[in-house]
Design a protein around this motif. Structure first.
Motif, PDB file in Angstrom:
ATOM      1  N   SER A  88      -5.127  -6.078   3.014  1.00 33.24           N
ATOM      2  CA  SER A  88      -4.076  -5.077   2.857  1.00 33.24           C
ATOM      3  C   SER A  88      -2.880  -5.473   3.707  1.00 33.24           C
ATOM      4  CB  SER A  88      -4.569  -3.684   3.279  1.00 33.24           C
ATOM      5  OG  SER A  88      -4.846  -3.645   4.672  1.00 33.24           O
ATOM      6  N   VAL A 121       0.970  -3.771   5.334  1.00 29.35           N
ATOM      7  CA  VAL A 121       1.690  -2.532   5.632  1.00 29.35           C
ATOM      8  C   VAL A 121       3.173  -2.830   5.758  1.00 29.35           C
ATOM      9  CG1 VAL A 121       1.947  -0.617   7.261  1.00 29.35           C
ATOM     10  CG2 VAL A 121      -0.323  -1.599   6.828  1.00 29.35           C
ATOM     11  N   ARG A 147       0.358  -0.943   1.431  1.00 33.59           N
ATOM     12  CA  ARG A 147       0.442   0.377   2.056  1.00 33.59           C
ATOM     13  C   ARG A 147       1.871   0.574   2.560  1.00 33.59           C
ATOM     14  NH1 ARG A 147      -5.272  -0.163   5.484  1.00 33.59           N
ATOM     15  NH2 ARG A 147      -6.616  -0.332   3.617  1.00 33.59           N
ATOM     16  N   GLU A 207      -1.901   3.154   9.274  1.00 38.56           N
ATOM     17  CA  GLU A 207      -2.292   2.503   8.025  1.00 38.56           C
ATOM     18  C   GLU A 207      -3.031   1.184   8.248  1.00 38.56           C
ATOM     19  OE1 GLU A 207      -2.018   3.675   4.948  1.00 38.56           O
ATOM     20  OE2 GLU A 207      -1.192   5.543   5.750  1.00 38.56           O
TER      21      GLU A 207
END
Length: 366
Positions: A107, A109, A130, A148
Motif C-alpha cells: 500500500s 499513502v 490510500r 493510514e
C-alpha cells in the motif's frame, strides 16, 4: 494480449494546449503560457555559454553516471555523490521508486489533491492507494496520513510545497511525522518548488537526511532553473537507498546536453535568487487582485497561485485562453472552482489580471 488489469482504464497524461494550438484556435498573434509552472525568465546565461561551447560528440552515448553533474549537485547540496539518483525529470525518479517498492501486496499513502504521478505510478504497479484529503487550508494532514500506515505500506508521498495548492509542510510537523513513521516505510519528500520557498519555518531537508535514513528527497531542474525542455531531475537519499534504486534506472537516461546544462545552471545561484525575488513580487500582484475582488486563494510558497472564482475553472480557463493566456483549470486538479496560474513577469501578470477582471465583470452582468 494480457494487459495488466489495473491499466485497462488508465488514461495517459494529457498535456495542456500548446501556444501554437491556441494561436490557431483563436487567430491570435501572441499567446502567454502560464499553465505548467515554467520559469518565465528562462534559465541562467551559464546554460547559453555551455550550449555554445560544448565540444562532445553527438554520436557518443552520454556519461551514464552523470559524473560532472553529480559532482556539481553533490557540492551544492553538501552530500556524498553516491547519495544522488538522476532521472529524466523527477517524474522518472518517482517511477523508479514505484517500480522498486510497489506491487499488489503493498500500500502507499498520499495526500489528495497532490501531484498526480504518485497515484498514476501506484496504479500501474497495482498497489493499494490510500489518500488523505488536504485540510481546508490546502495543507497535508500528517497525523491522519500516519494513521493510514501499516505493515503493508512501503511508500508515503509528501509534496512540499504542494502542487496544486502551493502550501508547505512546517518543520515541526515534518519532524514529528518522521519520528513516528516505521523504519520499513520510505518517505518521499517532493521538493520540485524548493527554490521558491521563503517561509522561515520551512525545514532543511538535507539536514533531515542525516537523521532519517528512510527519507528520499526529489528535486528538479524544470522549475526555477528553467530547464523544463531538458527533462532532468534527481533524488537524494542515503547511499543504501540509492544503491537499491540505481539498478532500476535505465542506462543513459539523461542526455548529454541536459547533464551539461544542469551542471552549468546550478553554479549560478544568483539567477535563482533573482527568480525567487521576482516570484514573490508576482505573487503579491495576484494576492492584491484577489483581495480587491473578494476572491479566495491559497497563499503559495511555489511559483503559482490557485484562485477560487466561484464558477467552474473551465469557464475561466476558456475565457482567458480566448484572450491569449493559457492557465490551468482546477477542474482537473481537485478544486473545480479554481484556476492555477503560473507567476509570470510583472507585465504578464498585469495582463492576465486585467483579463481576469474583465471576466468578473462579465460574470456580474450574467
Amino acid at each position: 494480449m494480457k494487459w495488466k488489469s489495473q491499466i485497462q482504464n488508465l488514461k495517459a497524461y494529457q498535456p495542456g494546449k500548446t501556444m501554437d494550438d491556441v494561436k490557431a484556435m483563436f487567430n491570435l498573434e501572441k499567446v502567454v503560457k502560464l499553465a505548467s509552472n515554467e520559469n518565465p525568465f528562462g534559465c541562467s546565461k551559464n546554460v547559453d555559454s555551455f550550449l555554445k561551447s560544448n565540444d562532445f560528440s553527438h554520436a557518443i552515448y552520454p556519461d551514464g553516471y552523470a559524473k560532472k553533474l553529480r559532482m556539481a549537485v553533490a557540492g551544492h547540496l553538501s552530500v556524498d555523490p553516491g547519495q544522488l539518483l538522476f532521472g529524466n525529470g523527477s517524474d522518472e525518479v518517482i517511477q523508479m521508486i514505484s517500480r522498486a517498492l510497489l506491487d499488489r501486496d503493498k500500500s502507499t499513502v498520499m495526500a489528495t489533491p497532490t501531484f498526480p504521478q504518485y497515484k498514476h505510478n501506484a496504479i500501474v504497479e497495482g498497489a493499494e492507494i490510500r489518500e488523505v484529503p488536504l485540510d481546508s487550508a490546502g495543507r497535508h494532514q500528517l497525523p491522519l496520513m500516519l494513521e493510514e500506515i501499516d505493515e503493508t505500506t512501503s511508500v508515503v508521498w509528501l509534496c512540499s510545497p504542494n502542487n496544486p495548492t502551493g502550501e508547505y509542510i512546517r518543520k515541526d510537523e515534518l519532524v514529528s511525522f518522521l519520528d513516528s513513521v516505521p523504519s520499513h516505510v520510505l518517505v518521499v519528500l517532493d521538493e520540485a518548488y524548493y527554490e521558491y520557498v521563503v517561509a522561515e519555518d520551512y525545514y532543511d531537508s538535507m539536514e533531515l537526511l542525516k537523521s532519517y535514513p528512510q527519507l528520499l528527497i526529489t528535486r528538479t531542474f524544470s522549475k526555477a532553473y528553467g530547464l523544463a525542455g531538458f527533462r532532468i531531475g534527481f533524488g537524494v537519499a542515503s547511499q543504501e537507498v540509492i544503491g537499491k534504486l540505481e539498478p532500476i534506472r535505465e542506462p543513459f537516461n539523461n542526455n548529454a546536453l541536459a547533464q551539461g546544462a544542469a551542471a552549468a545552471s546550478i553554479e549560478d545561484q544568483s539567477f535563482i535568487e533573482e527568480c525567487r525575488e521576482h516570484n514573490r513580487k508576482g505573487l503579491e500582484q495576484y494576492y492584491s487582485f484577489c483581495r480587491e475582488h473578494g476572491l479566495d486563494y491559497f497563499p503559495s510558497q511555489a511559483n503559482f497561485v490557485l484562485i477560487d472564482f466561484g464558477v467552474s475553472g473551465d469557464e475561466v480557463f476558456q475565457y482567458l485562453m480566448s484572450k491569449g493566456f493559457i492557465v490551468r483549470s482546477g477542474e482537473a486538479l481537485g478544486y473545480p472552482h479554481t484556476v492555477r496560474v503560473t507567476v509570470g513577469s510583472t507585465e504578464q501578470n498585469e495582463q492576465v489580471i486585467e483579463n481576469m477582471k474583465e471576466f468578473l465583470v462579465l460574470q456580474n452582468r450574467a
